[in-house]
Design a protein around this motif. Structure first.
Motif, PDB file in Angstrom:
ATOM      1  N   PRO A  36      25.252  34.071  55.146  1.00 58.24           N
ATOM      2  CA  PRO A  36      25.812  34.934  54.100  1.00 58.24           C
ATOM      3  C   PRO A  36      27.273  34.609  53.852  1.00 58.24           C
ATOM      4  CG  PRO A  36      24.555  36.223  55.689  1.00 58.24           C
ATOM      5  CD  PRO A  36      24.687  34.841  56.261  1.00 58.24           C
ATOM      6  N   TRP A  37      27.658  34.680  52.582  1.00 59.84           N
ATOM      7  CA  TRP A  37      29.042  34.342  52.219  1.00 59.84           C
ATOM      8  C   TRP A  37      30.043  35.249  52.890  1.00 59.84           C
ATOM      9  CZ3 TRP A  37      32.374  37.836  50.050  1.00 59.84           C
ATOM     10  CH2 TRP A  37      31.799  39.007  49.530  1.00 59.84           C
ATOM     11  N   ASN A  38      29.636  36.527  53.198  1.00 56.19           N
ATOM     12  CA  ASN A  38      30.575  37.495  53.756  1.00 56.19           C
ATOM     13  C   ASN A  38      30.496  37.590  55.271  1.00 56.19           C
ATOM     14  OD1 ASN A  38      28.059  38.623  53.813  1.00 56.19           O
ATOM     15  ND2 ASN A  38      28.647  40.593  52.933  1.00 56.19           N
ATOM     16  N   LYS A  39      29.798  36.662  55.925  1.00 52.41           N
ATOM     17  CA  LYS A  39      29.678  36.687  57.375  1.00 52.41           C
ATOM     18  C   LYS A  39      31.049  36.526  58.007  1.00 52.41           C
ATOM     19  CE  LYS A  39      27.425  34.382  61.277  1.00 52.41           C
ATOM     20  NZ  LYS A  39      26.879  35.650  61.839  1.00 52.41           N
ATOM     21  N   GLY A  40      31.430  37.501  58.836  1.00 50.66           N
ATOM     22  CA  GLY A  40      32.706  37.445  59.530  1.00 50.66           C
ATOM     23  C   GLY A  40      33.900  37.820  58.700  1.00 50.66           C
ATOM     24  N   LYS A  41      33.649  38.289  57.454  1.00 51.09           N
ATOM     25  CA  LYS A  41      34.753  38.662  56.572  1.00 51.09           C
ATOM     26  C   LYS A  41      34.784  40.167  56.356  1.00 51.09           C
ATOM     27  CE  LYS A  41      34.690  34.319  53.964  1.00 51.09           C
ATOM     28  NZ  LYS A  41      34.578  33.714  52.610  1.00 51.09           N
ATOM     29  N   LEU A  42      35.968  40.688  56.116  1.00 48.48           N
ATOM     30  CA  LEU A  42      36.120  42.100  55.793  1.00 48.48           C
ATOM     31  C   LEU A  42      35.880  42.288  54.303  1.00 48.48           C
ATOM     32  CD1 LEU A  42      39.330  43.002  57.840  1.00 48.48           C
ATOM     33  CD2 LEU A  42      36.971  43.643  58.373  1.00 48.48           C
ATOM     34  N   VAL A  43      34.845  43.041  53.968  1.00 45.96           N
ATOM     35  CA  VAL A  43      34.540  43.275  52.562  1.00 45.96           C
ATOM     36  C   VAL A  43      34.374  44.757  52.325  1.00 45.96           C
ATOM     37  CG1 VAL A  43      33.421  41.042  52.240  1.00 45.96           C
ATOM     38  CG2 VAL A  43      32.061  42.983  52.997  1.00 45.96           C
ATOM     39  N   GLY A  44      34.384  45.156  51.080  1.00 45.95           N
ATOM     40  CA  GLY A  44      34.226  46.569  50.753  1.00 45.95           C
ATOM     41  C   GLY A  44      34.889  46.863  49.430  1.00 45.95           C
ATOM     42  N   GLN A  45      34.806  48.112  49.037  1.00 48.71           N
ATOM     43  CA  GLN A  45      35.372  48.527  47.770  1.00 48.71           C
ATOM     44  C   GLN A  45      36.884  48.371  47.789  1.00 48.71           C
ATOM     45  OE1 GLN A  45      33.567  49.144  45.314  1.00 48.71           O
ATOM     46  NE2 GLN A  45      34.230  50.824  44.033  1.00 48.71           N
ATOM     47  N   LYS A  46      37.411  47.700  46.796  1.00 45.33           N
ATOM     48  CA  LYS A  46      38.850  47.524  46.701  1.00 45.33           C
ATOM     49  C   LYS A  46      39.461  48.695  45.945  1.00 45.33           C
ATOM     50  CE  LYS A  46      38.876  43.538  48.769  1.00 45.33           C
ATOM     51  NZ  LYS A  46      39.459  43.379  50.108  1.00 45.33           N
ATOM     52  N   ALA A  47      40.687  49.040  46.305  1.00 43.35           N
ATOM     53  CA  ALA A  47      41.346  50.197  45.704  1.00 43.35           C
ATOM     54  C   ALA A  47      41.869  49.861  44.318  1.00 43.35           C
ATOM     55  CB  ALA A  47      42.507  50.642  46.585  1.00 43.35           C
ATOM     56  N   PRO A  48      41.778  50.816  43.384  1.00 41.53           N
ATOM     57  CA  PRO A  48      42.415  50.614  42.074  1.00 41.53           C
ATOM     58  C   PRO A  48      43.925  50.771  42.206  1.00 41.53           C
ATOM     59  CG  PRO A  48      41.479  52.808  42.203  1.00 41.53           C
ATOM     60  CD  PRO A  48      41.074  52.106  43.471  1.00 41.53           C
ATOM     61  N   LEU A  49      44.654  50.232  41.260  1.00 40.44           N
ATOM     62  CA  LEU A  49      46.109  50.392  41.255  1.00 40.44           C
ATOM     63  C   LEU A  49      46.486  51.762  40.709  1.00 40.44           C
ATOM     64  CD1 LEU A  49      47.189  46.911  39.846  1.00 40.44           C
ATOM     65  CD2 LEU A  49      47.259  47.655  42.227  1.00 40.44           C
ATOM     66  N   LYS A  50      47.609  52.272  41.181  1.00 44.18           N
ATOM     67  CA  LYS A  50      48.180  53.494  40.623  1.00 44.18           C
ATOM     68  C   LYS A  50      49.128  53.110  39.487  1.00 44.18           C
ATOM     69  CE  LYS A  50      47.911  56.151  44.938  1.00 44.18           C
ATOM     70  NZ  LYS A  50      47.156  55.129  45.692  1.00 44.18           N
ATOM     71  N   ILE A  51      49.469  54.086  38.666  1.00 47.63           N
ATOM     72  CA  ILE A  51      50.345  53.811  37.523  1.00 47.63           C
ATOM     73  C   ILE A  51      51.670  53.208  37.975  1.00 47.63           C
ATOM     74  CG2 ILE A  51      51.674  54.869  35.652  1.00 47.63           C
ATOM     75  CD1 ILE A  51      49.370  56.747  35.152  1.00 47.63           C
ATOM     76  N   ARG A  52      52.217  53.730  39.071  1.00 49.50           N
ATOM     77  CA  ARG A  52      53.495  53.190  39.554  1.00 49.50           C
ATOM     78  C   ARG A  52      53.344  51.731  40.002  1.00 49.50           C
ATOM     79  NH1 ARG A  52      52.236  56.822  43.884  1.00 49.50           N
ATOM     80  NH2 ARG A  52      51.714  55.720  45.818  1.00 49.50           N
TER      81      ARG A  52
END
Length: 205
Positions: free
Chosen positions: A10-26
């Motif tokens: 799997p491409w994600n074997k041994g990697k940290l993956v998950g939902q990435k955070a959206p940016l805030k306005i600032r």
């Protein structure tokens, strides 16, 4: 049993993956101001268009001048066919983004059929998704955030997350993201039971 093939891992074997955070306005303005001050016109056009368009990276990097420009002027709205779903999606191009695109196109001397973000490397007519990811990580690091917490999908998520928090209109978000199923939009925004209960509590009958 077939022998283990390392290429099939799997491409994600041994990697940290998950939902990435959206940016805030600032965060948006912190990045935008840095790019403006340093006269990085290509980066500014790419960043602004990524926020406005809400496109996947694979679609964003393949945009041509003709996709956003009509009669020599940047359009206020555009429509493209998504590579993943083969469905059309529309998006707005705000004034700050139109200004950034106009400046970048003039500086680079791009023509109608040219890719908006051409690659400097041989073998690729436009920047690759890997290059785009590295560029995004550099923007994040420059304003002191952890690049591991953000990615190209952060830019796709940013505007729709803000819209959802203001309106709670899932159908509008589905259209903006070009999702074919509402369930995909729910998962994308990570809507939980607490969100549903909060909306219910604010509704009097």
């Amino acid at each position: 049993m077939l022998p283990y093939n390392p290429q099939s891992a799997p491409w994600n074997k041994g990697k940290l993956v998950g939902q990435k955070a959206p940016l805030k306005i600032r965060d948006i303005w912190a990045i935008r101001i840095r790019l403006q001050i340093s006269n990085r016109h290509c980066d500014l056009a790419l960043f602004n268009l990524a926020i406005d368009s809400k496109l996947r990276g694979c679609d964003l990097i393949r945009l041509r001048v003709r996709d956003v420009s009509h009669g020599g002027h940047i359009a206020a709205r555009a429509i493209i066919m998504q590579q993943k779903t083969q469905q059309p999606v529309r998006f707005e191009i705000t004034e700050v983004t139109r200004d950034a695109l106009t400046r970048w196109i003039a500086e680079r001397g791009l023509r109608t059929d040219d890719f908006l973000f051409p690659s400097r490397r041989r073998g690729s007519p436009h920047i690759t998704t890997r290059q785009y990811a590295r560029i995004v990580h550099s923007w994040i690091a420059e304003i002191g955030l952890a690049p591991t917490d953000y990615g190209t999908h952060s830019l796709r998520q940013t505007k729709v997350t803000l819209i959802y928090r203001r309106t709670r209109n899932l159908r509008a978000i589905q259209l903006l993201l070009g999702h074919t199923k509402l369930e995909s939009t729910v998962r994308y925004l990570c809507i939980e039971v607490d969100d549903a209960l909060e909306m219910a509590e604010q509704t009097e009958v």
